[in-house]
Write an enzyme that holds these catalytic residues in place. Structure first.
Site, PDB file in Angstrom:
ATOM      1  N   LYS A  71      39.891  39.516  31.068  1.00 54.34           N
ATOM      2  CA  LYS A  71      38.894  40.274  31.724  1.00 54.34           C
ATOM      3  C   LYS A  71      39.234  40.416  33.242  1.00 54.34           C
ATOM      4  O   LYS A  71      39.081  39.142  33.635  1.00 54.34           O
ATOM      5  CB  LYS A  71      37.360  39.928  31.411  1.00 54.34           C
ATOM      6  CG  LYS A  71      36.436  40.938  31.784  1.00 54.34           C
ATOM      7  CD  LYS A  71      36.069  42.336  31.049  1.00 54.34           C
ATOM      8  CE  LYS A  71      35.466  43.471  31.880  1.00 54.34           C
ATOM      9  NZ  LYS A  71      36.418  44.357  32.649  1.00 54.34           N
ATOM     10  N   LYS A 107      43.520  39.621  35.910  1.00 56.43           N
ATOM     11  CA  LYS A 107      43.452  40.181  37.214  1.00 56.43           C
ATOM     12  C   LYS A 107      44.428  41.195  37.455  1.00 56.43           C
ATOM     13  O   LYS A 107      45.576  40.583  37.277  1.00 56.43           O
ATOM     14  CB  LYS A 107      43.196  39.245  38.416  1.00 56.43           C
ATOM     15  CG  LYS A 107      42.521  39.779  39.547  1.00 56.43           C
ATOM     16  CD  LYS A 107      41.017  39.858  39.372  1.00 56.43           C
ATOM     17  CE  LYS A 107      40.346  40.205  40.563  1.00 56.43           C
ATOM     18  NZ  LYS A 107      38.967  40.112  40.432  1.00 56.43           N
ATOM     19  N   THR A 191      25.884  42.749  40.660  1.00 56.72           N
ATOM     20  CA  THR A 191      26.451  41.390  41.219  1.00 56.72           C
ATOM     21  C   THR A 191      25.544  40.768  42.414  1.00 56.72           C
ATOM     22  O   THR A 191      24.886  39.721  42.403  1.00 56.72           O
ATOM     23  CB  THR A 191      28.070  41.658  41.832  1.00 56.72           C
ATOM     24  OG1 THR A 191      28.612  42.201  41.035  1.00 56.72           O
ATOM     25  CG2 THR A 191      28.407  40.338  42.471  1.00 56.72           C
ATOM     26  N   ASN A 223      28.914  46.800  48.298  1.00 53.89           N
ATOM     27  CA  ASN A 223      28.146  46.877  47.182  1.00 53.89           C
ATOM     28  C   ASN A 223      27.580  45.700  47.094  1.00 53.89           C
ATOM     29  O   ASN A 223      26.207  45.539  46.956  1.00 53.89           O
ATOM     30  CB  ASN A 223      29.186  47.108  46.048  1.00 53.89           C
ATOM     31  CG  ASN A 223      28.289  46.956  44.725  1.00 53.89           C
ATOM     32  OD1 ASN A 223      28.147  45.635  44.508  1.00 53.89           O
ATOM     33  ND2 ASN A 223      28.049  47.841  43.999  1.00 53.89           N
ATOM     34  N   SER A 362      29.771  44.048  33.259  1.00 58.14           N
ATOM     35  CA  SER A 362      30.962  44.788  32.573  1.00 58.14           C
ATOM     36  C   SER A 362      31.027  44.267  31.198  1.00 58.14           C
ATOM     37  O   SER A 362      31.507  45.132  30.363  1.00 58.14           O
ATOM     38  CB  SER A 362      32.097  44.067  33.586  1.00 58.14           C
ATOM     39  OG  SER A 362      32.451  44.721  34.539  1.00 58.14           O
TER      40      SER A 362
END
Ligand code: NAD
Length: 422
Positions: A71, A107, A191, A223, A362
């Site tokens: 992930k 990643k 986040t 963000n 996620s």
């Protein structure tokens, strides 16, 4: 910084080796945890709008699948390197383990300045990356997401290319999608919101008797920085300084800035630095413009680096005045600076815990996509809160038991969970 990926990789490997030794794991364990299972490297030829063909280079580091599918995000940036992608994938393995979600670490990245491409060229580049990765990914194998310079639109292009190749619908193969395309409510703020949950847990353990609101300086107002500011303000803290890449503003008499006003002003003017007190951004009379370097050394209670890696280093570590640092960016403090600050009793809420809210939601998006049933925003944020609180408690307990700092404790917790599968 050409070398920052290598430095980040070596720091992450060192943190793992040190934590493993402290809890009694041997060199074989360390080698198995450090070495990525697979790094894919792709040539990505695309037709440019003028008819010529250009070849870009892309990577996907599939670091660990011990606890579940790989992930992690995909980054589009001219400074992407193999080492950087590998380091970030390793940190994802630690982060998903600290968060205790059933996923591993991965990643991806493409060496490209996305601003140099037209929208059509960017779409073709995204599609060919997904096409090349498709034999090696899927909802139970590797689940990419957005990262620096990638967004829900790019995830949709990639998902379409992947599904076309596989000839089936599989929305859980990518996360970070727009809600209209199978994304999760609550992902946008996850986040920053999760970081404030971790901060509140920390403050409650410290039994701080400071009555006046705590002052906070935030570097980066994207963000993460924005939603952190909003949630921290809702918890009664005073955001007194914020910045973006062009500089920042500081309310030196401690009066709070209004995050929504700052955002509106930034949108209107293009940067934060020109915003001081315009349109009621604050009601302070002692406001001033500051540089990003100055923001880091302000006399505030809490410092929140939420922009880039490697901003607190041996050059400025002695000037840091905040007693708590919340690492919302990935790797904002170099190892040397971290050791110095910890030695000087600065509490650092580490990135692998503080910014885990993103990967947690996620994960919740993946669960919803797999089951084909979507939760309300309140349900998503409630689940995020429960997972963040548990992750914080696990790390805090370890740090108290072993009398070690929170980053060292987070790595120990993560490694012990990984060891169960070896
Ligand atoms: P973003 O692109 O939305 O915002 C980045 C912000 O940093 C912008 O305000 C930009 O102006 C500012 N910035 C850029 N260069 C700067 C500089 N030199 N000095 C000060 N500010 C600068 O990105 P984001 O999603 O908010 O991510 C920020 C950090 O958080 C990154 O390190 C990212 O890897 C990490 N992170 C993000 C998420 C997520 O869900 N978005 C999750 C985990 C970690």
């Amino acid at each position: 910084m050409a070398n920052s990926g290598k430095v980040m990789l070596e720091s992450a490997q060192q943190l793992i080796a040190d934590a493993a030794k402290r809890v009694g794991f041997d060199d074989q364990f360390i080698a198995r945890v450090i070495m990525p299972e697979r790094i894919l490297e792709f040539a990505l030829p695309i037709k440019m709008d003028d008819g010529t063909v250009k070849v870009y280079k892309g990577y996907r580091s599939q670091h660990s699948s011990l606890r579940g599918p790989y992930k992690g995000g995909i980054r589009f940036h001219q400074n992407v390197t193999r080492e950087e992608v590998e380091a970030l994938s390793l940190l994802m393995t630690i982060k998903t383990s600290v968060a205790n979600i059933p996923m591993g670490g991965g990643k991806g990245g493409i060496i490209v300045d996305p601003k140099s491409l037209t929208q059509n060229e960017l779409k073709r580049l995204s599609e060919i990356y997904a096409d090349k990765l498709s034999p090696f990914m899927g909802q139970d194998i590797d689940i990419p997401a957005p990262d620096v310079n990638t967004n829900p639109t790019i995830m949709k292009w990639m998902l379409d290319a992947y599904e076309q190749k596989k000839e089936k619908k599989e929305p859980a193969a990518f996360t970070g999608k727009a809600v209209a395309h199978g994304g999760s409510l609550g992902r946008e703020e996850a986040t920053g919101y999760g970081g404030v949950i971790a901060l509140q847990e920390l403050l409650s353990r410290l039994h701080s008797n400071k009555q006046s609101p705590l002052t906070i300086a935030i570097q980066g107002f994207g963000n993460v920085g924005y939603f952190f500011a909003e949630a921290a303000g809702n918890n009664g803290h005073h955001i007194v300084a914020v910045s973006d890449s062009k500089g920042g503003i500081y309310s030196s008499d401690g009066k709070a800035l209004d995050p929504q006003m700052v955002l509106a002003c930034k949108k209107e003017q293009g940067s934060i630095s020109g915003c001081y007190c315009s349109g009621g951004v604050c009601d302070s009379k002692k406001g001033k413009q500051i540089s990003n370097e100055e923001l880091l050394t302000l006399p505030v209670d809490i410092l929140v680096p939420a922009a880039l890696e490697g901003v607190i280093t041996s050059h400025n570590m002695k000037d840091i005045k905040a007693k708590i640092i919340v690492e919302m960016a990935n790797g904002p403090i170099t190892e040397e600076a971290r050791e110095y600050l910890v030695h000087n009793n600065v509490l650092i809420l580490p990135d692998v815990l503080a910014n885990a809210g993103g990967v947690i939601v996620s994960y919740l998006e993946w669960v919803q996509g797999k089951q084909g049933y979507w939760w309300t925003k309140e349900e998503v944020l409630k689940k995020l809160e429960a997972l963040m609180k548990t992750a914080f408690a696990d790390v805090w307990t370890r740090s108290q038991e072993a009398q070690i700092d929170l980053k060292s404790a987070a790595f120990e917790v993560a490694l012990q969970r990984l060891a169960v599968y070896l």
